[in-house]
Design a protein around this motif. Sequence first.
Motif, PDB file in Angstrom:
ATOM      1  N   GLU A   1       0.839  -1.198   0.000  1.00  0.00           N
ATOM      2  CA  GLU A   1       0.000   0.000   0.000  1.00  0.00           C
ATOM      3  C   GLU A   1       0.874   1.248   0.000  1.00  0.00           C
ATOM      4  OE1 GLU A   1      -3.590   0.082   2.483  1.00  0.00           O
ATOM      5  OE2 GLU A   1      -2.938  -1.870   3.250  1.00  0.00           O
ATOM      6  N   LEU A   2       0.523   2.188  -0.859  1.00  0.00           N
ATOM      7  CA  LEU A   2       1.195   3.480  -0.925  1.00  0.00           C
ATOM      8  C   LEU A   2       0.238   4.439  -1.624  1.00  0.00           C
ATOM      9  CD1 LEU A   2       3.700   5.240  -0.474  1.00  0.00           C
ATOM     10  CD2 LEU A   2       4.578   4.431  -2.668  1.00  0.00           C
ATOM     11  N   TRP A   3      -0.505   5.201  -0.814  1.00  0.00           N
ATOM     12  CA  TRP A   3      -1.538   6.041  -1.401  1.00  0.00           C
ATOM     13  C   TRP A   3      -1.686   7.363  -0.666  1.00  0.00           C
ATOM     14  CZ3 TRP A   3      -5.081   6.934   2.364  1.00  0.00           C
ATOM     15  CH2 TRP A   3      -5.326   5.933   3.318  1.00  0.00           C
ATOM     16  N   VAL A   4      -2.362   8.290  -1.334  1.00  0.00           N
ATOM     17  CA  VAL A   4      -2.684   9.600  -0.763  1.00  0.00           C
ATOM     18  C   VAL A   4      -4.153   9.874  -1.052  1.00  0.00           C
ATOM     19  CG1 VAL A   4      -0.337  10.488  -1.051  1.00  0.00           C
ATOM     20  CG2 VAL A   4      -2.026  10.827  -2.875  1.00  0.00           C
ATOM     21  N   GLY A   5      -4.713  10.895  -0.378  1.00  0.00           N
ATOM     22  CA  GLY A   5      -6.106  11.214  -0.648  1.00  0.00           C
ATOM     23  C   GLY A   5      -6.635  12.337   0.215  1.00  0.00           C
ATOM     24  N   PHE A   6      -7.959  12.512   0.148  1.00  0.00           N
ATOM     25  CA  PHE A   6      -8.653  13.542   0.914  1.00  0.00           C
ATOM     26  C   PHE A   6      -9.828  12.924   1.656  1.00  0.00           C
ATOM     27  CE2 PHE A   6      -6.666  15.958  -2.541  1.00  0.00           C
ATOM     28  CZ  PHE A   6      -6.036  16.969  -1.820  1.00  0.00           C
TER      29      PHE A   6
ATOM     30  N   THR B   1      -9.104   8.149  -2.213  1.00  0.00           N
ATOM     31  CA  THR B   1      -7.693   7.786  -2.150  1.00  0.00           C
ATOM     32  C   THR B   1      -7.213   7.347  -3.523  1.00  0.00           C
ATOM     33  OG1 THR B   1      -8.367   5.579  -1.352  1.00  0.00           O
ATOM     34  CG2 THR B   1      -7.616   7.176   0.296  1.00  0.00           C
ATOM     35  N   PHE B   2      -5.895   7.553  -3.759  1.00  0.00           N
ATOM     36  CA  PHE B   2      -5.314   7.283  -5.065  1.00  0.00           C
ATOM     37  C   PHE B   2      -3.954   6.609  -4.880  1.00  0.00           C
ATOM     38  CE2 PHE B   2      -7.493  11.309  -4.703  1.00  0.00           C
ATOM     39  CZ  PHE B   2      -8.463  11.265  -5.702  1.00  0.00           C
ATOM     40  N   GLY B   3      -3.679   5.582  -5.675  1.00  0.00           N
ATOM     41  CA  GLY B   3      -2.366   4.960  -5.626  1.00  0.00           C
ATOM     42  C   GLY B   3      -2.440   3.459  -5.427  1.00  0.00           C
ATOM     43  N   ARG B   4      -1.395   2.896  -4.827  1.00  0.00           N
ATOM     44  CA  ARG B   4      -1.314   1.450  -4.585  1.00  0.00           C
ATOM     45  C   ARG B   4      -2.153   1.112  -3.360  1.00  0.00           C
ATOM     46  NH1 ARG B   4       4.535  -0.210  -3.942  1.00  0.00           N
ATOM     47  NH2 ARG B   4       4.455  -0.024  -6.224  1.00  0.00           N
ATOM     48  N   GLN B   5      -3.244   0.377  -3.586  1.00  0.00           N
ATOM     49  CA  GLN B   5      -4.147   0.075  -2.480  1.00  0.00           C
ATOM     50  C   GLN B   5      -5.047  -1.101  -2.831  1.00  0.00           C
ATOM     51  OE1 GLN B   5      -7.075   3.314  -1.898  1.00  0.00           O
ATOM     52  NE2 GLN B   5      -6.440   4.108  -3.897  1.00  0.00           N
ATOM     53  N   TYR B   6      -5.829  -1.520  -1.835  1.00  0.00           N
ATOM     54  CA  TYR B   6      -6.746  -2.639  -2.023  1.00  0.00           C
ATOM     55  C   TYR B   6      -8.094  -2.141  -2.514  1.00  0.00           C
ATOM     56  CZ  TYR B   6      -3.398  -5.747   0.146  1.00  0.00           C
ATOM     57  OH  TYR B   6      -2.268  -6.474   0.404  1.00  0.00           O
ATOM     58  N   LEU B   7      -8.728  -2.911  -3.374  1.00  0.00           N
ATOM     59  CA  LEU B   7     -10.034  -2.573  -3.897  1.00  0.00           C
ATOM     60  C   LEU B   7     -11.115  -2.845  -2.848  1.00  0.00           C
ATOM     61  CD1 LEU B   7      -9.677  -4.220  -7.435  1.00  0.00           C
ATOM     62  CD2 LEU B   7      -9.363  -1.808  -6.857  1.00  0.00           C
TER      63      LEU B   7
ATOM     64  N   ILE C   1      -7.974   3.953  -7.820  1.00  0.00           N
ATOM     65  CA  ILE C   1      -8.678   5.084  -7.224  1.00  0.00           C
ATOM     66  C   ILE C   1      -9.863   4.519  -6.439  1.00  0.00           C
ATOM     67  CG2 ILE C   1     -10.014   5.425  -9.354  1.00  0.00           C
ATOM     68  CD1 ILE C   1     -10.204   8.396  -8.614  1.00  0.00           C
ATOM     69  N   LYS C   2     -10.120   5.045  -5.247  1.00  0.00           N
ATOM     70  CA  LYS C   2     -11.180   4.487  -4.400  1.00  0.00           C
ATOM     71  C   LYS C   2     -11.914   5.598  -3.664  1.00  0.00           C
ATOM     72  CE  LYS C   2      -9.897   1.805  -0.913  1.00  0.00           C
ATOM     73  NZ  LYS C   2      -9.532   0.565  -0.173  1.00  0.00           N
ATOM     74  N   TYR C   3     -13.227   5.394  -3.519  1.00  0.00           N
ATOM     75  CA  TYR C   3     -14.053   6.323  -2.748  1.00  0.00           C
ATOM     76  C   TYR C   3     -14.922   5.512  -1.789  1.00  0.00           C
ATOM     77  CZ  TYR C   3     -18.012   9.253  -1.506  1.00  0.00           C
ATOM     78  OH  TYR C   3     -18.988   9.913  -0.803  1.00  0.00           O
TER      79      TYR C   3
ATOM     80  N   SER D   1     -14.393   1.423  -6.306  1.00  0.00           N
ATOM     81  CA  SER D   1     -12.966   1.516  -6.604  1.00  0.00           C
ATOM     82  C   SER D   1     -12.717   1.015  -8.020  1.00  0.00           C
ATOM     83  CB  SER D   1     -12.128   0.722  -5.591  1.00  0.00           C
ATOM     84  OG  SER D   1     -12.510  -0.637  -5.550  1.00  0.00           O
ATOM     85  N   ALA D   2     -11.607   1.442  -8.572  1.00  0.00           N
ATOM     86  CA  ALA D   2     -11.279   1.049  -9.938  1.00  0.00           C
ATOM     87  C   ALA D   2      -9.775   0.916 -10.101  1.00  0.00           C
ATOM     88  CB  ALA D   2     -11.818   2.066 -10.940  1.00  0.00           C
ATOM     89  N   LEU D   3      -9.371  -0.197 -10.675  1.00  0.00           N
ATOM     90  CA  LEU D   3      -8.000  -0.369 -11.135  1.00  0.00           C
ATOM     91  C   LEU D   3      -7.993   0.094 -12.582  1.00  0.00           C
ATOM     92  CD1 LEU D   3      -5.107  -1.384 -10.821  1.00  0.00           C
ATOM     93  CD2 LEU D   3      -5.912  -3.674 -11.390  1.00  0.00           C
ATOM     94  N   LEU D   4      -7.400   1.265 -12.819  1.00  0.00           N
ATOM     95  CA  LEU D   4      -7.536   1.908 -14.121  1.00  0.00           C
ATOM     96  C   LEU D   4      -6.801   1.178 -15.221  1.00  0.00           C
ATOM     97  CD1 LEU D   4      -7.165   5.619 -12.983  1.00  0.00           C
ATOM     98  CD2 LEU D   4      -9.246   4.253 -13.234  1.00  0.00           C
TER      99      LEU D   4
END
Length: 331
Positions: free
Chosen positions: A95-100, A108-114, A143-145, A157-160
């Motif tokens: 996991e390596l992500w950032v977000g608001f 959140t955006f980046g390396r993460q779980y769906l 990207i995940k909400y 969430s979506a793996l683009l």
Amino acid sequence: MKKTLLALAVLAAGSAQAGVNLYDSEGVLVDVAGAAEVQYFQGYSANSDAAFRLDDGDLAFSTTVPVSNNLNAVAAMAFKFEDAGQSEAGVKNDELWVGFQGDFGTFTFGRQYLIADDSGIGKDIELGGDGIDFVQAQGDQTIKYVFDNGQFYAGVSALLKETNPKGNADETKIIDGRLGARFGDLDARVYLYSGDDVSSDKFDIFKNAKGEKQPVDIDGAQLEAEYIMGAYAFAASFGQVDYELAADTSKKVEADTAALAGSYTMDKTTFALGYTYWSPESSAMTVEDANVFYGNVTQQLHSNVKVYGEIGYSDVDDAEFGYVAGMEVSF
């Protein structure tokens, strides 16, 4: 599917209830959480031997930084430590992500779980058998909400895009989501999943001549419900997943799965029983149905320390009697 350490440390980023608070000043929080788990394990695989298993090693760092009165910036990085006997041995940054984060929810955006990684209601430790399996529930280009107001919650969430290994030109794309609601002690939710060109060797028909994974299209859904009645907890689920070889749509598997589980907690001891049914169908191959029964007991020695034992039975041909004993220490 197995819950990640993120559930302890972050996705409600900013909560210092789990883990250790390293820094707290002017609203800026930095937390760390970790877990170490070792088992003596005998699985269902035929002719397998019991052995010590390094089941879980996790370390996660998270931070919350206030940007305004109603908006926080959040970020996390996590590492998992794999058993030397597994295909991905060693230390991996998963996991390596950032977000608001705000009243609107968390982006959140980046390396993460769906979202799909949270699916599953089983109360098993290791011997619950084949339940819902969406194959891939993590990626770098994600990207995940998520939103949760206490009664209603949702997430998508979506793996683009992710390039498949072995030089395959196909690109994996996944979108999934969850919609749920809580009514008193009842919690019900549905998961939806759709993936294109997901690398999978779950079934032999999805392997090439060299035994390597090939791209598979996956579509599935899972309906889950949990009910708590004092010291008792009950859960049930039903799911269906369709797997189809992207290069040859005649090679496909449709799998139905159902699960029932219950537990009773007395002081610091929890007893659990469960049943999992797995029924795959395919015109291209014969796949055996499976009925799995398991029972376990967990003793909470400390809020951060637990020991447990579990036994399990599978009616698959040549399956071994399963058992596991283990200990987990977390912080």
